[in-house]
Write an enzyme that holds these catalytic residues in place. Sequence first.
Site, PDB file in Angstrom:
ATOM      1  N   CYS A 107      -3.031  -2.722   6.069  1.00 21.17           N
ATOM      2  CA  CYS A 107      -3.232  -1.386   6.644  1.00 21.17           C
ATOM      3  C   CYS A 107      -4.603  -1.281   7.310  1.00 21.17           C
ATOM      4  O   CYS A 107      -4.795  -0.476   8.214  1.00 21.17           O
ATOM      5  CB  CYS A 107      -3.045  -0.291   5.592  1.00 21.17           C
ATOM      6  SG  CYS A 107      -4.143  -0.404   4.176  1.00 21.17           S
ATOM      7  N   HIS A 160      -6.005  -6.172   2.999  1.00 17.94           N
ATOM      8  CA  HIS A 160      -5.067  -5.064   3.200  1.00 17.94           C
ATOM      9  C   HIS A 160      -4.622  -5.005   4.653  1.00 17.94           C
ATOM     10  O   HIS A 160      -5.441  -4.803   5.551  1.00 17.94           O
ATOM     11  CB  HIS A 160      -5.733  -3.747   2.794  1.00 17.94           C
ATOM     12  CG  HIS A 160      -5.959  -3.644   1.321  1.00 17.94           C
ATOM     13  ND1 HIS A 160      -5.254  -2.789   0.532  1.00 17.94           N
ATOM     14  CD2 HIS A 160      -6.798  -4.314   0.495  1.00 17.94           C
ATOM     15  CE1 HIS A 160      -5.648  -2.914  -0.732  1.00 17.94           C
ATOM     16  NE2 HIS A 160      -6.591  -3.841  -0.776  1.00 17.94           N
ATOM     17  N   CYS A 205       0.844  -1.188   0.000  1.00 19.19           N
ATOM     18  CA  CYS A 205       0.000   0.000   0.000  1.00 19.19           C
ATOM     19  C   CYS A 205       0.884   1.244   0.000  1.00 19.19           C
ATOM     20  O   CYS A 205       1.787   1.373   0.827  1.00 19.19           O
ATOM     21  CB  CYS A 205      -0.880  -0.045   1.245  1.00 19.19           C
ATOM     22  SG  CYS A 205      -1.557   1.526   1.764  1.00 19.19           S
ATOM     23  N   GLU A 206       0.645   2.131  -0.935  1.00 18.89           N
ATOM     24  CA  GLU A 206       1.482   3.327  -1.024  1.00 18.89           C
ATOM     25  C   GLU A 206       1.224   4.318   0.109  1.00 18.89           C
ATOM     26  O   GLU A 206       2.013   5.235   0.300  1.00 18.89           O
ATOM     27  CB  GLU A 206       1.315   4.004  -2.383  1.00 18.89           C
ATOM     28  CG  GLU A 206      -0.035   4.622  -2.632  1.00 18.89           C
ATOM     29  CD  GLU A 206      -0.184   5.192  -4.032  1.00 18.89           C
ATOM     30  OE1 GLU A 206      -0.877   6.218  -4.160  1.00 18.89           O
ATOM     31  OE2 GLU A 206       0.376   4.624  -4.991  1.00 18.89           O
ATOM     32  N   HIS A 207       0.157   4.127   0.853  1.00 17.61           N
ATOM     33  CA  HIS A 207      -0.153   5.051   1.942  1.00 17.61           C
ATOM     34  C   HIS A 207       0.553   4.694   3.250  1.00 17.61           C
ATOM     35  O   HIS A 207       0.898   5.570   4.027  1.00 17.61           O
ATOM     36  CB  HIS A 207      -1.660   5.115   2.185  1.00 17.61           C
ATOM     37  CG  HIS A 207      -2.409   5.586   0.984  1.00 17.61           C
ATOM     38  ND1 HIS A 207      -3.581   5.002   0.566  1.00 17.61           N
ATOM     39  CD2 HIS A 207      -2.140   6.572   0.097  1.00 17.61           C
ATOM     40  CE1 HIS A 207      -4.004   5.615  -0.522  1.00 17.61           C
ATOM     41  NE2 HIS A 207      -3.157   6.563  -0.832  1.00 17.61           N
ATOM     42  N   HIS A 208       0.743   3.385   3.509  1.00 16.52           N
ATOM     43  CA  HIS A 208       1.321   2.952   4.782  1.00 16.52           C
ATOM     44  C   HIS A 208       2.526   2.030   4.628  1.00 16.52           C
ATOM     45  O   HIS A 208       3.116   1.621   5.617  1.00 16.52           O
ATOM     46  CB  HIS A 208       0.258   2.227   5.630  1.00 16.52           C
ATOM     47  CG  HIS A 208      -0.933   3.064   5.906  1.00 16.52           C
ATOM     48  ND1 HIS A 208      -2.106   2.943   5.197  1.00 16.52           N
ATOM     49  CD2 HIS A 208      -1.138   4.057   6.809  1.00 16.52           C
ATOM     50  CE1 HIS A 208      -2.988   3.823   5.645  1.00 16.52           C
ATOM     51  NE2 HIS A 208      -2.435   4.508   6.626  1.00 16.52           N
ATOM     52  N   GLN A 250      -4.991  -0.513  -4.769  1.00 10.63           N
ATOM     53  CA  GLN A 250      -5.593  -1.610  -5.525  1.00 10.63           C
ATOM     54  C   GLN A 250      -6.364  -1.124  -6.745  1.00 10.63           C
ATOM     55  O   GLN A 250      -6.338  -1.767  -7.796  1.00 10.63           O
ATOM     56  CB  GLN A 250      -6.495  -2.432  -4.603  1.00 10.63           C
ATOM     57  CG  GLN A 250      -7.086  -3.660  -5.278  1.00 10.63           C
ATOM     58  CD  GLN A 250      -7.863  -4.524  -4.313  1.00 10.63           C
ATOM     59  OE1 GLN A 250      -7.538  -4.610  -3.137  1.00 10.63           O
ATOM     60  NE2 GLN A 250      -8.906  -5.172  -4.804  1.00 10.63           N
TER      61      GLN A 250
END
Length: 185
Positions: free
Chosen positions: A146, A144, A75-78, A116
């Site tokens: 996250c 996920h 995940c590019e956020h976490h 995703q």
Amino acid sequence: MCEELAKHYHAILEGLGEDPQREGLLDTPMRAAKAMQYLCNGYEKNLDEVVNNALFESSSEEMVIVRDIELYSLCEHHLLPFIGKAHVAYIPTGKVIGLSKVARIVDMYARRLQIQENLTRQIADAVMSVTQASGVGVVIEAKHMCMMMRGVEKQNSVMTSSAMLGSFRSSVNTRQEFLQLIRGH
């Protein structure tokens, strides 16, 4: 590049209050750097290299599905993993792609920092571009970390995303056939 990443992991360990000189952590910065490079090796690949001219003449105009392709992404956020499976279908128009190449396309995009929704579309666009199919359908189902390990901590949630191009978008029957075939297993 690995040495530079290892320095950052060393700093992260210190930032967490750990002692990077502790026996169990001595080699962790380099191991983590190598792991991250591997998990993100999709940046080192391009579509032409992955497909490697594995397109073959075929008179088939029937749906081709590669189902249950395992995928592992971050995940590019976490920077936490999401893990799942992709189902990829296309309707050939004179050429078919080598079976393993579909899985390699999935891996190439999954092995990048992702969300995703974008991953699903990137795979569909790539298969369409390579095969010149009359239609492409991609469905991804993933868990996920996250969402499971932090935040709302929902252990059994699964995200499903789809991308439908060409005849998969314009024909309800084609889309339904695809969805029934991937769910009927």
